[in-house]
Design a protein around this motif. Structure first.
Motif, PDB file in Angstrom:
ATOM      1  N   SER A 173       0.847  -1.197   0.000  1.00  0.00           N
ATOM      2  CA  SER A 173       0.000   0.000   0.000  1.00  0.00           C
ATOM      3  C   SER A 173       0.877   1.239   0.000  1.00  0.00           C
ATOM      4  O   SER A 173       1.973   1.248   0.571  1.00  0.00           O
ATOM      5  CB  SER A 173      -0.934   0.012   1.217  1.00  0.00           C
ATOM      6  OG  SER A 173      -0.194   0.057   2.418  1.00  0.00           O
ATOM      7  N   ILE A 174       0.371   2.260  -0.676  1.00  0.00           N
ATOM      8  CA  ILE A 174       1.021   3.570  -0.719  1.00  0.00           C
ATOM      9  C   ILE A 174      -0.066   4.602  -0.503  1.00  0.00           C
ATOM     10  O   ILE A 174      -0.909   4.820  -1.384  1.00  0.00           O
ATOM     11  CB  ILE A 174       1.734   3.813  -2.063  1.00  0.00           C
ATOM     12  CG1 ILE A 174       2.774   2.726  -2.336  1.00  0.00           C
ATOM     13  CG2 ILE A 174       2.388   5.190  -2.066  1.00  0.00           C
ATOM     14  CD1 ILE A 174       3.411   2.845  -3.703  1.00  0.00           C
ATOM     15  N   GLY A 175      -0.079   5.216   0.675  1.00  0.00           N
ATOM     16  CA  GLY A 175      -1.130   6.174   0.972  1.00  0.00           C
ATOM     17  C   GLY A 175      -2.487   5.506   0.960  1.00  0.00           C
ATOM     18  O   GLY A 175      -2.727   4.510   1.644  1.00  0.00           O
ATOM     19  N   LYS A 176      -3.382   6.012   0.130  1.00  0.00           N
ATOM     20  CA  LYS A 176      -4.739   5.473   0.040  1.00  0.00           C
ATOM     21  C   LYS A 176      -4.866   4.357  -0.986  1.00  0.00           C
ATOM     22  O   LYS A 176      -5.948   3.801  -1.175  1.00  0.00           O
ATOM     23  CB  LYS A 176      -5.719   6.599  -0.303  1.00  0.00           C
ATOM     24  CG  LYS A 176      -5.819   7.692   0.760  1.00  0.00           C
ATOM     25  CD  LYS A 176      -6.833   8.745   0.377  1.00  0.00           C
ATOM     26  CE  LYS A 176      -6.953   9.801   1.465  1.00  0.00           C
ATOM     27  NZ  LYS A 176      -7.966  10.842   1.107  1.00  0.00           N
ATOM     28  N   PHE A 177      -3.775   4.020  -1.646  1.00  0.00           N
ATOM     29  CA  PHE A 177      -3.805   2.964  -2.665  1.00  0.00           C
ATOM     30  C   PHE A 177      -3.249   1.670  -2.074  1.00  0.00           C
ATOM     31  O   PHE A 177      -2.210   1.660  -1.406  1.00  0.00           O
ATOM     32  CB  PHE A 177      -2.965   3.375  -3.871  1.00  0.00           C
ATOM     33  CG  PHE A 177      -2.842   2.303  -4.917  1.00  0.00           C
ATOM     34  CD1 PHE A 177      -3.861   2.111  -5.842  1.00  0.00           C
ATOM     35  CD2 PHE A 177      -1.724   1.487  -4.966  1.00  0.00           C
ATOM     36  CE1 PHE A 177      -3.752   1.124  -6.814  1.00  0.00           C
ATOM     37  CE2 PHE A 177      -1.606   0.506  -5.930  1.00  0.00           C
ATOM     38  CZ  PHE A 177      -2.625   0.316  -6.855  1.00  0.00           C
TER      39      PHE A 177
END
Length: 345
Positions: A173-177
């Protein structure tokens, strides 16, 4: 090593009885094992009375039943061991029963999810019996039930994916993704039907603090030489008290017609302790149905932080492909649930 069934049953009964008699110990957030990380124990006792007239989505008449059931009663643990350099070893195990008669609860108990893995700054790498990316990034948006819904997603002809053994999963995951990659080779737990699987799912959460979008792909290679491919996408809008989600998926196999399913889910948090979920679905598959319409509900009333009273129901109206009469079926479950630990799904 295979543990004989009587010993499995005795072990499950002992742990479940301990959970009932000593809830404070079972609810402990962490149990430290010097040099080997922390364990979190959990247990859920869930009993319901279920009645059904026919089988949901069936194209032929079946008998009605009224039974008292144990619904997803289980015990288990989570394990986290920080080994340094931003790496952690993870473990998860659940053992229990699902839709068993009360008198058969212990005898029918068996493992649910069980996996082990490693977590670092890149994400997690796990192996075992766990949730598929298709289920996580598509199914969870349109199906919030704990036992069943009348959605096309849960109907065997239009998906029916749940858990997969011997699954290699990479999650990041990266931030909201967030995204998952699934690979299931022909592993130690030999599946009688599926030879191998590959899947991918991703989601972007809370765009503008309201909208989440998810999508997934799953491909099965079967032992009879055929393949099944699934494509799904869903969008969710969330406000302070209500949520509306819509999704569609396609199942492509060797049958003349592809299967297309369309699903709606509305969830309302009436009060902090009372929630209602309503679902509606259709299936377009001329191999099986001339028409399919399903509807479902889930009502939950929480008493404190661990005890819940709930009811769940679903109904389907189907016309078999080239059939004569339409088939109507329904199922209603009324139950009570007590969460001794901090895990429930």
């Amino acid at each position: 090593m295979n543990v004989p069934r009587p010993y499995e049953s005795a072990a499950f009964a002992t742990v479940l009885l301990a959970a009932v008699l000593y809830p404070a110990a079972v609810a402990a957030e962490n149990i430290g094992i010097p040099g080997f990380g922390n364990f979190t124990l959990f247990s859920t006792l869930n009993i319901g009375g279920m009645t059904n007239d026919g089988e949901l989505g069936a194209t032929e008449e079946t008998e009605s039943q009224q039974t008292l059931r144990s619904v997803k009663s289980l015990v288990g643990f989570d394990w986290v061991w920080d080994i340094g350099r931003s790496h952690k070893i993870l473990g998860h195990y659940e053992y229990g029963g699902q839709f068993s008669r009360i008198e058969d609860t212990v005898d029918d108990a068996r493992p649910f999810r069980s996996w082990i893995g490693v977590e670092n700054f890149l994400g997690t790498f796990t192996f075992g019996k766990q949730q598929l990316a298709f289920d996580k990034y598509y199914g969870d948006l349109i199906d919030r039930s704990q036992a069943f819904y009348a959605t096309g997603y849960t109907t065997p002809h239009a998906g029916g994916l749940t858990l997969s053994s011997d699954l290699v999963k990479v999650s990041t995951s990266i931030g909201k993704f967030s995204a998952d990659l699934d690979i299931r080779p022909d592993g130690p737990t030999r599946d009688a039907t599926i030879e191998s699987r590959v899947g991918f799912g991703m989601m972007y959460r809370q765009w503008l603090n309201r909208i989440s979008v998810g999508g997934a792909f799953d491909r099965e290679e079967r032992r009879n030489g055929t393949t099944v491919e699934r494509y799904g996408g869903a969008v969710e809008y969330r406000s302070e008290q209500w949520t509306l989600a819509a999704g569609a998926h396609l199942v492509s196999d060797q049958t003349p017609e592809d299967t297309k399913s369309y699903n709606l889910l509305a969830s309302v948090q009436i009060t902090p302790d009372n929630a209602v979920h309503l679902s509606l679905s259709t299936i377009d598959d001329n191999d099986v149905y001339d028409s399919f319409l399903g509807a479902g509900y889930f009502v939950d009333h929480r008493i404190g932080s661990q005890f819940s009273l709930y009811s769940e129901g679903a109904a389907t109206r189907v016309d078999a492909a080239r059939g004569a009469n339409g088939i109507y079926a329904y199922r209603v479950l009324i139950g009570v649930r007590y969460d001794f630990g901090n895990v429930w799904y």
